[in-house]
Scaffold this motif. Structure first.
Motif, PDB file in Angstrom:
ATOM      1  N   GLY A 258       0.688  -1.099  -0.008  1.00 39.71           N
ATOM      2  CA  GLY A 258       0.093  -0.079   0.071  1.00 39.71           C
ATOM      3  C   GLY A 258       0.673   1.150  -0.025  1.00 39.71           C
ATOM      4  O   GLY A 258       0.109   2.480   0.385  1.00 39.71           O
ATOM      5  N   ILE A 259       2.105   1.131  -0.438  1.00 41.08           N
ATOM      6  CA  ILE A 259       2.977   2.340  -0.578  1.00 41.08           C
ATOM      7  C   ILE A 259       2.494   3.246  -1.908  1.00 41.08           C
ATOM      8  O   ILE A 259       2.504   2.451  -2.907  1.00 41.08           O
ATOM      9  N   ASP A 260       2.379   4.252  -1.844  1.00 39.37           N
ATOM     10  CA  ASP A 260       1.867   5.145  -2.950  1.00 39.37           C
ATOM     11  C   ASP A 260       3.172   5.357  -3.888  1.00 39.37           C
ATOM     12  O   ASP A 260       4.159   5.865  -3.543  1.00 39.37           O
TER      13      ASP A 260
ATOM     14  N   TYR B 191      12.411   8.417  -1.870  1.00 37.00           N
ATOM     15  CA  TYR B 191      11.272   7.713  -0.858  1.00 37.00           C
ATOM     16  C   TYR B 191      10.917   8.875   0.167  1.00 37.00           C
ATOM     17  O   TYR B 191      11.954   9.619   0.561  1.00 37.00           O
TER      18      TYR B 191
ATOM     19  N   SER C  81       8.433   9.847   3.607  1.00 35.09           N
ATOM     20  CA  SER C  81       7.460   9.336   4.506  1.00 35.09           C
ATOM     21  C   SER C  81       6.817  10.648   5.021  1.00 35.09           C
ATOM     22  O   SER C  81       7.616  11.564   5.787  1.00 35.09           O
TER      23      SER C  81
ATOM     24  N   THR D 227       1.535   9.324   8.118  1.00 36.77           N
ATOM     25  CA  THR D 227       1.581   7.806   8.158  1.00 36.77           C
ATOM     26  C   THR D 227       1.737   7.385   6.638  1.00 36.77           C
ATOM     27  O   THR D 227       1.331   6.269   6.576  1.00 36.77           O
ATOM     28  N   ASN D 228       1.797   8.129   5.846  1.00 35.42           N
ATOM     29  CA  ASN D 228       1.826   7.863   4.292  1.00 35.42           C
ATOM     30  C   ASN D 228       3.407   7.687   3.796  1.00 35.42           C
ATOM     31  O   ASN D 228       4.027   8.580   4.138  1.00 35.42           O
ATOM     32  N   LYS D 229       3.495   6.626   3.121  1.00 33.88           N
ATOM     33  CA  LYS D 229       4.638   6.548   2.560  1.00 33.88           C
ATOM     34  C   LYS D 229       4.683   6.785   0.928  1.00 33.88           C
ATOM     35  O   LYS D 229       3.773   6.026   0.371  1.00 33.88           O
ATOM     36  N   TYR D 230       5.533   7.304   0.405  1.00 31.22           N
ATOM     37  CA  TYR D 230       5.458   7.534  -1.004  1.00 31.22           C
ATOM     38  C   TYR D 230       6.959   7.089  -1.640  1.00 31.22           C
ATOM     39  O   TYR D 230       7.982   7.395  -1.094  1.00 31.22           O
TER      40      TYR D 230
ATOM     41  N   TYR E 173      11.732   3.335   7.555  1.00 28.31           N
ATOM     42  CA  TYR E 173      10.281   4.027   7.562  1.00 28.31           C
ATOM     43  C   TYR E 173      10.294   4.989   8.910  1.00 28.31           C
ATOM     44  O   TYR E 173       9.532   5.851   8.826  1.00 28.31           O
TER      45      TYR E 173
ATOM     46  N   SER F  13      11.963  10.420   9.486  1.00 28.03           N
ATOM     47  CA  SER F  13      11.467  11.357   8.646  1.00 28.03           C
ATOM     48  C   SER F  13      12.124  12.359   7.913  1.00 28.03           C
ATOM     49  O   SER F  13      12.198  13.390   8.049  1.00 28.03           O
TER      50      SER F  13
END
Length: 145
Positions: A28-30, A44, A46, A49-52, A79, A82
């Motif tokens: 579910g990583i964007d 990458y 973060s 709570t969203n990861k891209y 992860y 930040s």
């Protein structure tokens, strides 16, 4: 110390694939493909709570796969940081975090079961890179050359 080999082995078993793009989707990583300039190959980030993961849309399929694996390594191993990893992607060492992401990519993309361990000792790095279809630097990370 992170046991990257074990983490990758678990991922491969859980999702029954070594394909980084499929694993990214399962997690579910964007994932986005964008024009991010000439130098950057991917990054990458973060946010809360969203990861891209953003990949340069100008990469060929082979290079894209390596960058995806590297950035997936950041997403899973780092992860808690930040930090946005905006540096140009490289297989050359740039500190512990980049080394870990490179090791992750090597573990994911190179299936050592395809070749007997006794043969690896007699094969050059260049030959192994050709056999696996990866850069020589990934062979060094995988087999600790």
């Amino acid at each position: 110390m992170i046991n990257i080999h074990a983490r990758v082995k678990h991922l491969i078993q859980k999702y029954d694939t070594r394909d980084p793009e499929r694993i990214i989707n399962y997690l579910g990583i964007d994932l986005r493909y964008e024009d991010i300039g000439e130098k950057a190959k991917g990054f990458y980030i973060s946010l809360v709570t969203n990861k891209y993961i953003v990949i340069n849309n100008k990469l060929d399929e082979h290079e894209k796969n390596i960058v995806l694996a590297h950035e997936l390594g950041h997403a899973l191993l780092h992860y808690h940081k930040s930090t946005c990893y905006l540096r140009e992607y490289t297989l050359f060492p740039r500190g512990r975090i980049e080394n870990e992401a490179n090791k992750f990519a090597a573990e994911l993309l190179i299936d050592e079961k395809n070749i007997e361990k006794c043969y690896i000792e007699g094969i050059s790095i260049k030959q192994l890179a050709c056999y696996y279809g990866v850069p020589k630097q990934l062979i060094k990370y995988k087999f600790n050359y």
